[in-house]
Design an enzyme around this catalytic site. Structure first.
Site, PDB file in Angstrom:
ATOM      1  N   HIS A 188       0.832  -1.206   0.000  1.00 41.37           N
ATOM      2  CA  HIS A 188       0.000   0.000   0.000  1.00 41.37           C
ATOM      3  C   HIS A 188       0.867   1.257   0.000  1.00 41.37           C
ATOM      4  CE1 HIS A 188      -3.651   2.337   1.371  1.00 41.37           C
ATOM      5  NE2 HIS A 188      -2.682   3.134   1.785  1.00 41.37           N
ATOM      6  N   GLU A 189       1.819   1.308   0.926  1.00 42.72           N
ATOM      7  CA  GLU A 189       2.653   2.507   1.058  1.00 42.72           C
ATOM      8  C   GLU A 189       3.615   2.659  -0.115  1.00 42.72           C
ATOM      9  OE1 GLU A 189       1.895   4.644   3.274  1.00 42.72           O
ATOM     10  OE2 GLU A 189       0.460   3.317   4.244  1.00 42.72           O
ATOM     11  N   HIS A 247       1.901   4.252  -3.056  1.00 45.38           N
ATOM     12  CA  HIS A 247       1.846   5.720  -2.946  1.00 45.38           C
ATOM     13  C   HIS A 247       3.151   6.328  -3.450  1.00 45.38           C
ATOM     14  CE1 HIS A 247      -1.918   6.040  -0.849  1.00 45.38           C
ATOM     15  NE2 HIS A 247      -1.494   5.478   0.261  1.00 45.38           N
TER      16      HIS A 247
END
Length: 216
Positions: A22-23, A26
């Site tokens: 997820h990170e 980004h």
């Protein structure tokens, strides 16, 4: 007690897989759009230690919803700052949805390929739970309140003055949302969205059922 320990084990697996993906998503998208801030700080990495947040990790282990340290993004590096922020923010939940899709495919494959096997049954349960938690993380992060990703996505459609006015209360909103989660107030709406998305992914992966069904 055994079921609780099993749930925590599955959540621990998600903690070291879904959260870093997820990170890193980004960071990767922000970098591709022109902002190297996260990459320069080592956040474009799948190493969970680089994204670790103590409270977010404990929350994920205990209730199945958590978070990591926010990925630093400097919107001034984007050609179109608001659009860049929105697209970078959307990358995290999108990554979780892709992981949910992948784990559902693998869960179905494990169940069919190892029919009757206890090991296959356990693997199926683990993968299915990973799918469910990834769905929960995606929906959780799409909530339209700061500091969640959804607020940065929807900010592209809000007057700038209103957006920054709301952002001043980011910490208080986070505390309020967490309190509502732990009290179970949000169980109904979040459960409805989770179930709807799960059913959608089930339909989308129907080809796996068909493939193994024809192969028998």
């Amino acid at each position: 007690m055994r079921d609780e320990l099993f749930d925590i084990l599955v959540r621990a697996i998600v903690l070291v897989t879904a959260i870093p993906v997820h990170e890193a998503a980004h960071a990767f998208v922000a970098d591709r759009l022109g902002d190297p801030t996260a990459r320069a700080m080592g956040r474009m990495s799948l190493n969970p230690v680089r994204h670790f947040d103590l409270l977010g990790s404990v929350s994920l282990l205990l209730i199945g919803i958590g978070w990591a340290k926010p990925v630093p993004i400097n919107a001034r590096n984007f050609d179109h700052p608001r659009a860049g922020m929105a697209i970078s923010a959307a990358a995290g939940p999108a990554a979780n949805l892709l992981m949910a899709l992948l784990t559902m495919i693998l869960a179905k494959a494990a169940l069919f390929a190892g029919a009757g096997s206890r090991a296959a049954a356990v693997l199926y349960i683990v993968l299915l739970n990973m799918c469910l938690i990834n769905i929960s993380l995606a929906i959780f992060n799409l909530m339209p309140f700061p500091p969640f990703d959804g607020s940065r996505i929807y900010s592209a459609f809000l007057p700038q003055k209103l957006y920054f006015g709301v952002m001043k209360y980011e910490k208080y909103i986070l505390i309020a949302v967490l309190a509502l989660l732990w009290l179970g107030v949000l169980d109904g709406p979040l459960g409805f969205l989770n179930n709807a998305l799960f059913r959608g992914l089930d339909v989308l992966t129907g080809w796996v059922d068909l493939l193994f069904g024809l192969g028998r």
